[in-house]
Design a protein around this motif. Structure first.
Motif, mmCIF file in Angstrom:
data_model
loop_
_atom_site.group_PDB
_atom_site.id
_atom_site.type_symbol
_atom_site.label_atom_id
_atom_site.label_comp_id
_atom_site.label_asym_id
_atom_site.label_seq_id
_atom_site.Cartn_x
_atom_site.Cartn_y
_atom_site.Cartn_z
ATOM 1 N N PRO A 135 0.836 -1.213 0.000
ATOM 2 C CA PRO A 135 0.000 0.000 0.000
ATOM 3 C C PRO A 135 0.870 1.263 0.000
ATOM 4 N N SER A 136 0.259 2.366 -0.336
ATOM 5 C CA SER A 136 0.950 3.651 -0.203
ATOM 6 C C SER A 136 1.063 4.000 1.275
ATOM 7 N N ASP B 263 4.807 5.551 -2.766
ATOM 8 C CA ASP B 263 3.681 5.950 -3.621
ATOM 9 C C ASP B 263 3.350 4.769 -4.535
ATOM 10 N N SER B 264 2.326 4.010 -4.194
ATOM 11 C CA SER B 264 1.998 2.768 -4.895
ATOM 12 C C SER B 264 0.666 2.878 -5.619
ATOM 13 N N LYS B 265 0.566 2.168 -6.756
ATOM 14 C CA LYS B 265 -0.687 2.115 -7.501
ATOM 15 C C LYS B 265 -1.508 0.867 -7.144
ATOM 16 N N THR B 266 -0.944 -0.012 -6.305
ATOM 17 C CA THR B 266 -1.654 -1.228 -5.910
ATOM 18 C C THR B 266 -2.760 -0.894 -4.918
ATOM 19 N N THR B 267 -3.944 -1.418 -5.171
ATOM 20 C CA THR B 267 -5.079 -1.175 -4.269
ATOM 21 C C THR B 267 -5.493 -2.457 -3.570
ATOM 22 N N PHE B 268 -5.963 -2.311 -2.346
ATOM 23 C CA PHE B 268 -6.379 -3.444 -1.526
ATOM 24 C C PHE B 268 -7.842 -3.273 -1.121
ATOM 25 N N LYS B 269 -8.603 -4.360 -1.169
ATOM 26 C CA LYS B 269 -10.002 -4.300 -0.760
ATOM 27 C C LYS B 269 -10.142 -4.199 0.746
ATOM 28 N N THR C 89 -7.763 -3.680 4.641
ATOM 29 C CA THR C 89 -6.515 -3.170 5.218
ATOM 30 C C THR C 89 -5.641 -4.332 5.671
#
Length: 410
Positions: free
Chosen positions: A47-48, A66-72, A74
């Protein structure tokens, strides 16, 4: 989000950082074992957030990831799998719910066992120690005792001191190898332990002999056996405290919140305990509540599961395939010998069977060859087997198959 990156062996600092991560919705703790020197290839899949360094990484400059990966959901804990031998080791990310689901399922087998202290044997990869030690102690509000630094005899001394003072309320966590080491230590020092309440053995298959020695010599009144994998946080099945395994490799019953399916390629595990994400080989995978373990498991008539072997430990002998762990279990059952089986190069067959035998008796080689001929109707080369006083162990206190192969080849 705050991303805390720690490197090293078991430490009091880990425990405090774990408390911080599990008490917040905005902290991710990444625990790196001693052999991991750089995780820069992993940041784009995290995560960012602001990255801070601890342990052996202390002093490295903090930075914003600074990440572009998203998590549904936490993720709160990141652990490297002890099974990672690749150039790009596997980093497993867990939510608090993953860890709690696993621990709640395991603890459902302990409803009549009231422990107030946990003694946790250390492993540098932290999977077993953290999820069943640190996280369980924090969740249940019980005291956790463990030795810091590299695994040594100090862990046995800590265990002895603890059970002498409060054995009736102590749960011991460790691998079968830890228990074997403890038995050897007591024998060498001519020590007799006080009685203690219960234990969980996990990380590798447990023999009937070891379970009985834990009960009778270590005086653990109600030993239990845990089975799982890092991706399952780590619980999958459990043999309850005090229940005799009956045969080697008895894994007990599935956790009540876990669904298991025996498939040709392994054991499929489904439940909330399955990790949220896996980072490996320059990519990220979201298992979605299911994971296929590469273990060959047999379902018994009583509903319990029995461990047979791992799919990936296979000897291909001229096109004829043998499970290395199945051979080891067979020789343990038939001859009561601890053997680590390996694949050795063979000019005619491609691969042939070799083995390292823990025994004081050179005749053990001939006994093994006789039993293998009896079982498989095949003749194996005696030159591929060596006798040793003790089997080599890796940094996780498990049998080191790579080192065993080098000894056999040497």
């Amino acid at each position: 989000m705050n991303i805390l990156v720690w490197k090293g062996h078991h430490s009091k600092e880990i425990f405090e950082l774990t408390k911080r991560a599990l008490s917040s919705d905005n902290v991710l703790l990444i625990l790196c074992p001693p052999r991991i020197d750089d995780i820069s290839d992993y940041y784009e899949y995290l995560p960012s957030g602001q990255v801070e360094f601890f342990g052996e990484f202390f002093g490295k400059e903090s930075f914003y990831n600074d990440s572009k990966t998203t998590f549904k959901e936490t993720v709160s804990i990141g652990l490297f799998s002890s099974g990672s031998a690749d150039i790009f080791p596997k980093l497993i990310l867990y939510t608090k719910g993953n860890l709690k689901s696993s621990n709640d399922g395991i603890m459902s087998f302990f409803s009549e066992t009231d422990f107030k202290k946990i003694v946790c044997y250390p492993q540098p990869y932290h999977i077993f120690g953290l999820s069943l030690g640190y996280a369980l102690a924090i969740d249940r509000g019980v005291e956790l005792l463990f030795d810091v630094g590299v695994y040594s005899k100090k862990s046995h001394k800590l265990w002895l001191e603890t059970i002498e003072n409060c054995g009736a309320e102590t749960l011991t966590l460790g691998t079968p190898t830890h228990m074997k080491d403890l038995l050897s230590y007591l024998d060498s020092e001519n020590l007799t332990p006080c009685a203690s309440l219960t234990s969980i053995f996990g990380g590798e298959s447990v023999s009937v002999n070891l379970w009985e020695r834990a009960r009778d010599i270590l005086k653990i009144q109600a030993p239990s056996i845990g089975y799982g994998c890092s991706e399952a946080s780590p619980g999958v099945t459990h043999l309850p405290p005090g229940v005799h395994p009956g045969e080697n490799g008895n894994l007990g019953a599935p956790l009540p919140n876990v669904k298991l399916t025996c498939e040709k390629d392994g054991l499929r595990v489904a439940g909330e305990n399955i990790c949220h994400a896996i980072i490996q080989n320059n990519g990220i995978i979201f298992p979605g509540g299911e994971y296929l373990m590469s273990d060959i498991i047999k379902k018994k008539d009583d509903g319990n599961l029995q461990y047979i072997s791992r799919n990936n430990l296979v000897l291909n002998r001229g096109g004829e395939k043998f499970s290395l762990e199945m051979i080891e279990a067979y020789l343990l059952d038939e001859l009561s010998l601890n053997v680590v089986s390996v694949c050795v190069n063979d000019e005619r067959l491609g691969e042939d069977l070799g083995g390292l035998i823990e025994s004081p008796d050179q005749e053990s080689i001939q006994n093994i060859l006789f039993k293998l001929k009896e079982k498989f109707n095949r003749n194996f080369n005696s030159h591929n087997f060596k006798i040793v006083n003790s089997l080599p162990k890796n940094s996780n206190a498990k049998v080191d198959r790579k080192s065993a192969l080098e000894i056999v080849k040497g």
